[in-house]
Design an enzyme around this catalytic site. Structure first.
Site, short mmCIF file in Angstrom:
data_model
loop_
_atom_site.label_atom_id
_atom_site.label_comp_id
_atom_site.label_asym_id
_atom_site.label_seq_id
_atom_site.Cartn_x
_atom_site.Cartn_y
_atom_site.Cartn_z
N SER A 7 0.84 -1.20 0.00
CA SER A 7 0.00 0.00 0.00
C SER A 7 0.87 1.25 0.00
O SER A 7 1.66 1.46 0.92
CB SER A 7 -0.90 0.03 1.24
N HIS A 32 -1.30 -1.27 -4.13
CA HIS A 32 -2.57 -1.07 -3.43
C HIS A 32 -2.75 0.43 -3.21
O HIS A 32 -1.90 1.09 -2.61
CB HIS A 32 -2.53 -1.84 -2.11
N ASP A 34 -4.90 3.25 -1.57
CA ASP A 34 -5.87 3.49 -0.48
C ASP A 34 -6.44 4.89 -0.59
O ASP A 34 -5.77 5.87 -0.27
CB ASP A 34 -5.17 3.34 0.87
N MET A 36 -9.08 7.59 0.73
CA MET A 36 -9.89 7.89 1.92
C MET A 36 -10.48 9.29 1.80
O MET A 36 -9.79 10.22 1.38
CB MET A 36 -9.00 7.85 3.16
N HIS A 65 -8.54 0.61 -3.53
CA HIS A 65 -9.38 0.37 -2.36
C HIS A 65 -10.06 1.69 -2.00
O HIS A 65 -9.43 2.59 -1.44
CB HIS A 65 -8.48 -0.13 -1.21
N MET A 67 -12.17 3.78 0.17
CA MET A 67 -12.78 3.94 1.50
C MET A 67 -13.51 5.27 1.48
O MET A 67 -13.13 6.23 2.14
CB MET A 67 -11.68 3.90 2.58
N MET A 136 -11.04 -6.74 5.83
CA MET A 136 -10.25 -5.76 6.59
C MET A 136 -9.84 -6.38 7.93
O MET A 136 -10.67 -6.88 8.68
CB MET A 136 -11.07 -4.50 6.87
N PHE A 142 -6.32 4.24 8.68
CA PHE A 142 -4.93 4.55 8.98
C PHE A 142 -4.02 3.36 8.70
O PHE A 142 -4.44 2.21 8.88
CB PHE A 142 -4.77 4.93 10.47
N ASP A 174 -6.24 -7.00 4.47
CA ASP A 174 -5.64 -5.66 4.51
C ASP A 174 -5.63 -5.12 5.94
O ASP A 174 -6.68 -4.93 6.54
CB ASP A 174 -6.49 -4.75 3.60
N GLY A 175 -4.43 -4.88 6.43
CA GLY A 175 -4.28 -4.20 7.71
C GLY A 175 -3.47 -4.98 8.72
O GLY A 175 -3.83 -6.10 9.07
N GLY A 196 1.32 -2.29 4.14
CA GLY A 196 1.72 -0.89 3.98
C GLY A 196 2.97 -0.58 4.77
O GLY A 196 4.08 -0.56 4.24
C1 DX5 Z 1 -6.21 0.89 6.10
C2 DX5 Z 1 -5.75 0.71 4.67
C3 DX5 Z 1 -4.62 -0.24 4.55
C4 DX5 Z 1 -3.39 0.20 5.24
C5 DX5 Z 1 -2.50 -0.96 5.45
O1 DX5 Z 1 -7.22 1.78 6.14
O2 DX5 Z 1 -6.79 0.22 3.87
O3 DX5 Z 1 -4.36 -0.61 3.21
O4 DX5 Z 1 -2.70 1.20 4.55
O5 DX5 Z 1 -1.43 -0.49 6.19
P1 DX5 Z 1 -0.68 -1.41 7.24
O6 DX5 Z 1 -0.13 -2.56 6.47
O7 DX5 Z 1 0.35 -0.47 7.77
O8 DX5 Z 1 -1.70 -1.82 8.27
ZN ZN Z 2 -6.36 -0.76 1.80
#
Ligand code: DX5
Ligand code: ZN
Length: 220
Positions: A7, A32, A34, A36, A65, A67, A136, A142, A174-175, A196
């Protein structure tokens, strides 16, 4: 084959092109992306313009992704020659079936994501239509959060349903994924792992990608 989708949320935005080259050299399979909006999740990241700045700078496909609330309004913005998946949240879509069909009508593979507190049963009537389900393993918003263990059970249950029903969507997680827990998730049936902070927070992201891929070999 198990795949890795680093990510870019955790990358250094001032040198995004170089960060992406590093993970590509390491053998990552997707970027990936992200997105937001500060409404669906309590944080704002970046939009389609940032993603589009990478088109042609890398051969890696984009795993987008979203969000965001009301994703239908923005789907077209994320269509590029490199966009492989667009993933929307079940919790953000009032008419999920319509949104999934909308993504497919753009010639892009369609995915649905579910938050840690959302049951798999919410997907009963959409699984046949999707190309990917994103579980998730943190509450979205975050990078760098701690893995929520119930996501493992969910991944196992989803892998069981996929097999039993003969479906062919990909299972993504993811996460909070690190070198220490990635084997557990791939053993549970996850096929695409998002990482990420554990990739871009490493001193050498290229080497870190290779370390992930080495662990995959044990599950394959
Ligand atoms: C969370 C995101 C993830 C996040 C993953 O809201 O969708 O993709 O960036 O980051 P890590 O691997 O640091 O949890
Ligand atoms: Zn993500």
């Amino acid at each position: 084959m198990i795949q890795l989708a680093p990510s870019i949320l955790s990358a250094d935005f001032s040198r995004l092109g170089e960060s992406v080259s590093q993970i590509e050299r390491g053998g990552a399979h997707f970027i990936h992306v992200d997105v937001m909006d500060g409404h669906f999740v309590p944080n704002i990241s970046f939009g389609a313009a940032v993603m589009k700045s990478l088109v042609g700078k890398t051969d890696l496909p984009f795993d987008v992704h979203l969000m965001i609330e009301d994703p239908d309004k923005y789907l077209e913005d994320f269509v590029t020659d490199q966009t492989e998946y667009i993933v929307v949240h079940e919790e953000a879509c009032v008419h999920l079936h319509r949104t999934i069909q909308h993504i497919k009508s753009l010639g892009i593979k369609a995915g649905v994501a579910i938050n840690p507190a959302t049951s798999l049963t919410m997907l009963d009537y959409i699984l046949e239509d999707v190309d990917l389900v994103l579980i998730m393993s943190v509450n979205p918003g975050f990078g760098g959060q701690k893995f929520i263990p119930s996501a493992l059970e969910k991944a196992k249950a989803l892998a069981g349903i996929k097999k039993e029903c003969g479906l062919d969507f990909k299972i993504e997680i993811d996460g909070g994924i690190t070198l220490d827990n990635v084997k557990e998730v791939t053993d549970a049936g996850v096929e695409i792992v998002v990482a990420g902070s554990s990739v871009f927070g490493a001193e050498d992201p290229e080497k870190r990608v290779k370390e992930f891929l080495d662990i995959y070999k044990e599950s394959e």
